[in-house]
Every structure is written in structure tokens, then in C-alpha cells.
Design an enzyme around this catalytic site. Structure first.
Site, short mmCIF file in Angstrom:
data_model
loop_
_atom_site.label_atom_id
_atom_site.label_comp_id
_atom_site.label_asym_id
_atom_site.label_seq_id
_atom_site.Cartn_x
_atom_site.Cartn_y
_atom_site.Cartn_z
N ARG A 132 0.85 -1.19 0.00
CA ARG A 132 0.00 0.00 0.00
C ARG A 132 0.88 1.24 0.00
NH1 ARG A 132 -3.97 0.85 5.08
NH2 ARG A 132 -1.92 0.99 6.10
N HIS A 161 3.45 -2.49 8.47
CA HIS A 161 2.05 -2.73 8.81
C HIS A 161 1.66 -4.09 8.27
CE1 HIS A 161 -1.87 -1.51 10.19
NE2 HIS A 161 -2.41 -1.77 9.03
N TYR A 264 -38.66 2.08 1.21
CA TYR A 264 -38.27 2.14 -0.19
C TYR A 264 -38.09 0.75 -0.79
CZ TYR A 264 -37.24 7.12 0.47
OH TYR A 264 -37.32 8.46 0.72
N ASP A 313 -32.77 9.14 7.26
CA ASP A 313 -32.96 9.66 8.62
C ASP A 313 -33.74 8.72 9.52
OD1 ASP A 313 -31.94 12.30 7.69
OD2 ASP A 313 -33.83 12.27 6.56
#
Length: 385
Positions: A132, A161, A264, A313
Site C-alpha cells: 500500500r 504494517h 423504499y 434519517d
């Protein structure tokens, strides 16, 4: 200030407890507290001073602006920035005494050819297999020697790491640790600060880590978590305590007739007349939409399924038959527990969402009020920011 229908509670007494647990596990290495991403969503403005008061003197962040925020909070310990520095950022590194990461030969060349006004401390990131960031492990000794010859660079540390510390049996762990050990052994002069372990490495690989490391980089463990649930086959016994819990209020109650759908996409259909509670949290608060149709919440001590799609929400919870005790007992304003240290836990929510606890903590939205709670009478610091 109006109350929000959702609230996160952070137990600061548990964070202090976790600091002591990690210190004991890491000894003789010291704790380097990783405070990137707003202290993993826990609120760096409260967490950083708390850690400093607890005696933590080494910190790591992802980006320069996070390091400057720590300095603004009065943090005086050393701060390592894990991202590669850019030329325009170097004056800030020097002015605020930040430690830079050498993450590639290009970064090494940048530092070697920069006109620095004062000494800059650097740590060399060794790429042992994460692929990385980092200098390839075989090339590190050459760059280490070159960096040491630069008069304005203080070559302080070396680190790597681990890519698979959450999977102790993975063969990459052994390869990375051996490559890192070979690299460190080849460095002259020897580094003053060696660090490789994060929380998962400390808890899952304690007997395979370098015994001469000076630091352990702990992030999620400060808050009582590892990236995977505790596993007795690999994990050293630990006493980490989860600090974060999340709850939302019931804001609406109604009975959905048999055959009607909810939310939904009409993805859930009531199999019979069902009492449904709408609670005031959604993906706009950081609650994962990916948990739709899988998650459970706790209402009055009872686990109940979330139904329909999570909205921005709001989300909906099946309370059972309108005649059930739970349905009759639940009222608008009651609390629904999204996760805490009992059930459901953050690990449960991560599994339902097919993600990891890191992501769930970090995506907790700023609009969610944080309440910092310490039930110890002598040190109570209740409050909300």
C-alpha cells in the site's frame, strides 16, 4: 439546543481502562495512540486530551491537518503522520515538530533535496507485503544510510504494517514479520524506534511480534474493539471494554396491515398485522444501509428485526403482533439500542452489514451528538459536544 433523536455515548472510564490493558499487553513497548479519522469517530477533541492526561506521549494520525489539530489541542507528545509528506507541507512538519513517514524512494529524495529550516524527524515505512505504502523491504538499508547522511534529517524510526493480523493463521504474517526482522537487523545505525503491531497484531499475534519494539500502534483497541470478534483459538485473554454505544428514539408507531409493504423498494411485506416502530436514525447518521433486512435492535431488552430499507434519517423495527406485550409497552420517545457492549454489538452490526467495526465507527456522522460519560463519581465528566 434541541435534542436529536439519536445519540452516541462514549464511556471515557473504559477508554482509560483500555489504555492500561494495552500498556500491560505491550510492555515493554510503549503505546502509540492512533487518532486518525476523528479518533475513529469517537471525537478527537475529547479523546486526545484524555489520552494525554493518562500519560500517552506518542500519537499517530493519517494526515497533516489531523496532526495540527492535535497541536491546537495542546498535545505535546511526538506525532507521526502516516501519509507521505508533500513539499508544501514540510514547513508545517518543521514548525510543529511532526514526524514524517518515508513511504517511498520518491519521498526520500524529496526530503534529501529539501531546504529545511530545522531538523525533521522521519520514520521509514517498510513495505513487507501490504503493498500500500512503503519502501520495498530489500531497498530499505540503502535508503536508511542515505537519509542518515542528511544533516537536517533525524532518522528516528522504522515500521511496517501487517496485512493479515486479523487472520493469525495466514502465512503472510510470518513472511512479513521475517522480512521486517531481516530489514531491522541490517540497519546501521540501529533505529531508535521500531514499531509493527497494531491492535489486532497485539491481541492475535502476541508471541510472534518483535521483542525489541519500542512502540505498539493501537487505534481501535483504545475503544475496546478488534477488527474481528474475540476468538479463543488465537486471541490472548483480554479485558478490553467497549466504549461506544448508539441509541435512537422511537419517533412514530403504527400498525402495518397484513400484505402491506414497508419503506423504499417495498422489500418487506407484513406477514400479518404488525406493529412497527419508526426510529430516528438512518444512513445520514452513519447507520449502514447495507444492514437493511438483516439487522436487529434492542427495544425494552428484546431483540427485534429491522424491516424494510434503511432510509437517510429513519428506519423501521418490527415489534410483533399489535397485541404483544412489547408492542403495547413501546411508546414514542422510548430508546432503541442500535449497538452496545451486550446485544447487538458493533461486531454484530458489522456482520449484518458485511463490513468491519472500523468503518462503522468512522462513518458515525457529525450530526450525531456524542455524550461523554464517566460514572466514576470522583471524575464524572458528563457532557455533549
Amino acid at each position: 439546543m434541541y435534542n436529536a433523536p439519536v445519540r452516541a455515548t462514549i464511556r471515557t472510564d473504559r477508554i482509560r481502562h483500555n489504555v492500561q490493558v494495552i500498556r500491560k499487553q505491550a510492555h515493554p513497548a510503549a503505546l502509540m495512540a492512533v487518532l486518525k479519522a476523528d479518533a475513529y469517530g469517537h471525537g478527537v477533541r475529547r479523546i486526545a486530551p484524555l489520552l494525554s492526561d493518562a500519560g500517552v506521549r506518542a500519537f499517530a494520525v493519517a494526515r497533516v491537518h489531523e496532526a495540527l489539530a492535535l497541536r491546537d489541542l495542546g498535545i505535546e507528545g511526538f506525532i507521526l503522520v502516516l501519509a507521505p509528506p508533500t513539499r508544501d507541507q514540510l514547513p508545517a512538519y518543521v514548525a510543529h515538530n511532526l514526524h514524517a513517514s518515508v513511504t517511498s524512494p520518491d519521498v526520500a529524495r524529496l526530503l534529501l533535496h529539501s531546504d529545511l529550516s530545522a531538523s525533521l524527524s522521519v520514520h521509514v515505512n517498510v513495505d513487507t507485503g501490504m503493498h500500500r505504502l512503503g519502501v520495498a523491504w530489500g531497498a530499505v538499508p540503502t535508503w536508511w544510510t542515505r537519509l542518515h547522511k542528511a544533516p537536517m534529517l533525524s532518522v528516528t524510526g522504522v515500521y511496517t504494517h501487517l496485512a493479515t493480523a486479523d487472520a493469525p493463521a495466514h502465512p503472510l504474517n510470518a513472511r512479513q514479520l521475517q522480512r521486517f526482522a531481516n530489514t531491522v537487523a541490517a540497519l546501521r545505525p540501529s533505529p531508535r524506534a521500531v514499531h509493527v503491531a497494531n491492535t489486532d497484531a497485539l491481541t492475535h499475534l502476541p508471541d510472534r511480534l518483535p521483542t525489541d519494539a519500542q512502540y505498539v500502534r493501537a487505534g481501535l483497541g483504545l475503544y475496546g474493539l478488534t477488527s474481528t470478534p474475540p476468538d479463543a483459538r488465537y486471541q490472548r485473554p483480554t479485558d478490553l471494554q467497549m466504549a461506544l454505544s448508539l441509541e435512537a428514539q422511537v419517533v412514530h408507531l403504527h400498525t402495518v396491515p397484513e400484505g402491506e409493504t414497508v419503506s423504499y423498494g417495498a422489500r418487506w411485506t407484513a406477514p400479518s398485522d404488525t406493529r412497527v416502530a419508526t426510529i430516528g436514525i438512518g444512513y445520514g447518521d452513519g447507520y449502514p444501509r447495507a444492514a437493511s433486512g438483516s439487522a436487529y435492535v434492542r427495544v425494552h431488552g428484546t431483540l427485534r428485526p429491522m424491516v424494510g430499507s434503511v432510509c437517510m434519517d429513519l428506519c423501521m423495527v418490527d415489534l410483533g403482533s399489535p397485541n404483544s406485550t412489547l408492542a403495547k409497552r413501546t411508546a414514542v420517545g422510548d430508546a432503541a439500542i442500535l449497538f452496545d457492549d451486550t446485544a447487538p454489538t458493533l461486531h454484530d452490526l458489522a456482520r449484518w452489514s458485511q463490513t468491519i467495526p472500523y468503518e462503522l465507527c468512522c462513518q458515525l456522522a457529525p450530526r450525531v451528538p456524542r455524550r461523554y460519560q464517566d460514572p466514576t463519581p470522583a471524575t464524572a465528566e458528563n457532557g455533549t459536544i
